[in-house]
Design an enzyme around this catalytic site. Structure first.
Site, PDB file in Angstrom:
ATOM      1  N   HIS A  34     -49.444 -50.210  37.635  1.00  0.00           N
ATOM      2  CA  HIS A  34     -50.747 -50.704  38.100  1.00  0.00           C
ATOM      3  C   HIS A  34     -51.821 -49.665  37.782  1.00  0.00           C
ATOM      4  O   HIS A  34     -51.624 -48.474  37.996  1.00  0.00           O
ATOM      5  CB  HIS A  34     -50.676 -50.956  39.612  1.00  0.00           C
ATOM      6  CG  HIS A  34     -51.985 -51.230  40.255  1.00  0.00           C
ATOM      7  ND1 HIS A  34     -52.603 -50.341  41.106  1.00  0.00           N
ATOM      8  CD2 HIS A  34     -52.808 -52.312  40.177  1.00  0.00           C
ATOM      9  CE1 HIS A  34     -53.745 -50.861  41.536  1.00  0.00           C
ATOM     10  NE2 HIS A  34     -53.892 -52.048  40.987  1.00  0.00           N
ATOM     11  N   HIS A  55     -61.423 -47.100  36.836  1.00  0.00           N
ATOM     12  CA  HIS A  55     -61.017 -47.406  38.208  1.00  0.00           C
ATOM     13  C   HIS A  55     -61.786 -46.441  39.095  1.00  0.00           C
ATOM     14  O   HIS A  55     -61.394 -45.293  39.272  1.00  0.00           O
ATOM     15  CB  HIS A  55     -59.504 -47.224  38.406  1.00  0.00           C
ATOM     16  CG  HIS A  55     -59.032 -47.662  39.768  1.00  0.00           C
ATOM     17  ND1 HIS A  55     -58.144 -46.912  40.527  1.00  0.00           N
ATOM     18  CD2 HIS A  55     -59.329 -48.758  40.499  1.00  0.00           C
ATOM     19  CE1 HIS A  55     -57.905 -47.547  41.668  1.00  0.00           C
ATOM     20  NE2 HIS A  55     -58.609 -48.670  41.675  1.00  0.00           N
TER      21      HIS A  55
END
Length: 321
Positions: free
Chosen positions: A40, A119
């Site tokens: 992930h 992110h």
């Protein structure tokens, strides 16, 4: 090692070549019915710590404003909760990861056409550089197959999508598996296909090398017990027909971060991995209701996560000996 069903646990296979070492009884099983370990937010090990780099535009307005005026205080928190993997992509592949969650962005106010991952903040490494690293790794591991999921596109014009697709085709070339193929190891090996590209944009319909977006089950929970409850509920409704991902990645909210000021995402993840892996060990791959396929997590090289997922394929061997 022989290709026949072995008494050795699949968790003991060499992780960098585990697909090549699977028993022949699994060579004709579609990969969408197998258990595959995934990463992930795979490319968060190289986030840009230069203060001139902005936080990504998906972050709340409040955070963007605080970052602008209180950067020395805010940035350390952003990094602590944005880094989801500490090992680079080659190390992740060496450890057995075969699915990578790739979130693509064009940095704001960047005059170049370079694309990055993001992110919380953007990466220092470009998308093209990482794709070349993956391709070079595959050259040395000709029987391994990777699934690359391109999603959460930020700031990409139609022209940049076209450029990205062109880069994907150029880098992987004959390794790309068309979406019409029967995706079993035996078939992929015979044709030299090693890369399945999932692309979360309508441009995917125009290219036979691009598969449509692979569904990602995201629980949006900060506690392991709540995450497991959510997935048990979803499992009762049946699995998608093709590839799909179950993300055992926990999600921190602002309340959690503020109440754990000295912690990081890694602290939260590692403290819950024993509970999460106990749940993973109870899962089964396959085509039936309740079966799982790709299982993705954070800090995947830091625990027994990868071999635990691979070992689930032993369920597919039951009755084949």
């Amino acid at each position: 090692m022989t290709s026949e069903v072995s008494q050795v646990s699949l968790s003991e296979l060499p992780m960098d070549n585990w697909m090549a070492h699977l028993p022949s009884a699994l060579w004709d099983t579609p990969l969408c019915f197998m258990a595959i370990p995934g990463s992930h937010n795979a490319i968060t090990y190289c986030l840009d710590k230069n203060d001139r780099s902005p936080v990504d535009l998906t972050q709340p307005d409040m955070l963007q404003k605080l970052d602008k005026y209180m950067k020395p205080i805010i940035r350390p928190f952003v990094y602590k909760w944005a880094i989801a993997q500490e090992c680079n992509v080659r190390e992740q592949l060496d450890c057995g990861v075969r699915y990578c969650d790739l979130r693509i962005a064009h940095r704001p106010n960047d005059s170049s056409d370079d694309l990055y991952f993001y992110h919380g903040v953007y990466t220092t490494i470009t998308v093209e550089t990482v794709l070349k690293e993956i391709s070079e790794w595959l050259d040395v591991h000709p029987k391994e197959v990777v699934i690359l999921s391109f999603s959460h596109f930020q700031g990409l014009s139609q022209e940049l999508h076209t450029q990205l697709v062109s880069t994907i085709k150029s880098v992987f070339d004959s390794k790309l598996c068309p979406k019409t193929e029967c995706v079993t190891l035996r078939n992929l090996w015979s044709r030299g296909y090693q890369v399945i590209i999932s692309y979360e944009h309508n441009v995917a319909y125009c290219h036979h090398e691009l598969w449509s977006h692979i569904p990602y089950w995201w629980a949006n929970k900060s506690k392991a017990e709540a995450l497991m409850e959510e997935f048990e509920r979803r499992k009762q409704n049946g699995r998608p027909g093709g590839f799909f991902v179950t993300g055992i990645n926990l999600t921190e909210d602002l309340k959690y971060i503020c109440s754990h000021p000295t912690e990081s995402l890694k602290d939260m993840v590692m403290s819950t991995y024993p509970t999460l892996l106990s749940w993973v060990r109870q899962q089964k791959p396959g085509s039936r209701t309740g079966s799982l396929n790709i299982i993705a997590g954070d800090f995947v090289t830091e625990s027994k996560f990868v071999p635990t997922v691979i070992a689930l394929n032993e369920h597919l061997l039951e009755g084949t000996t």
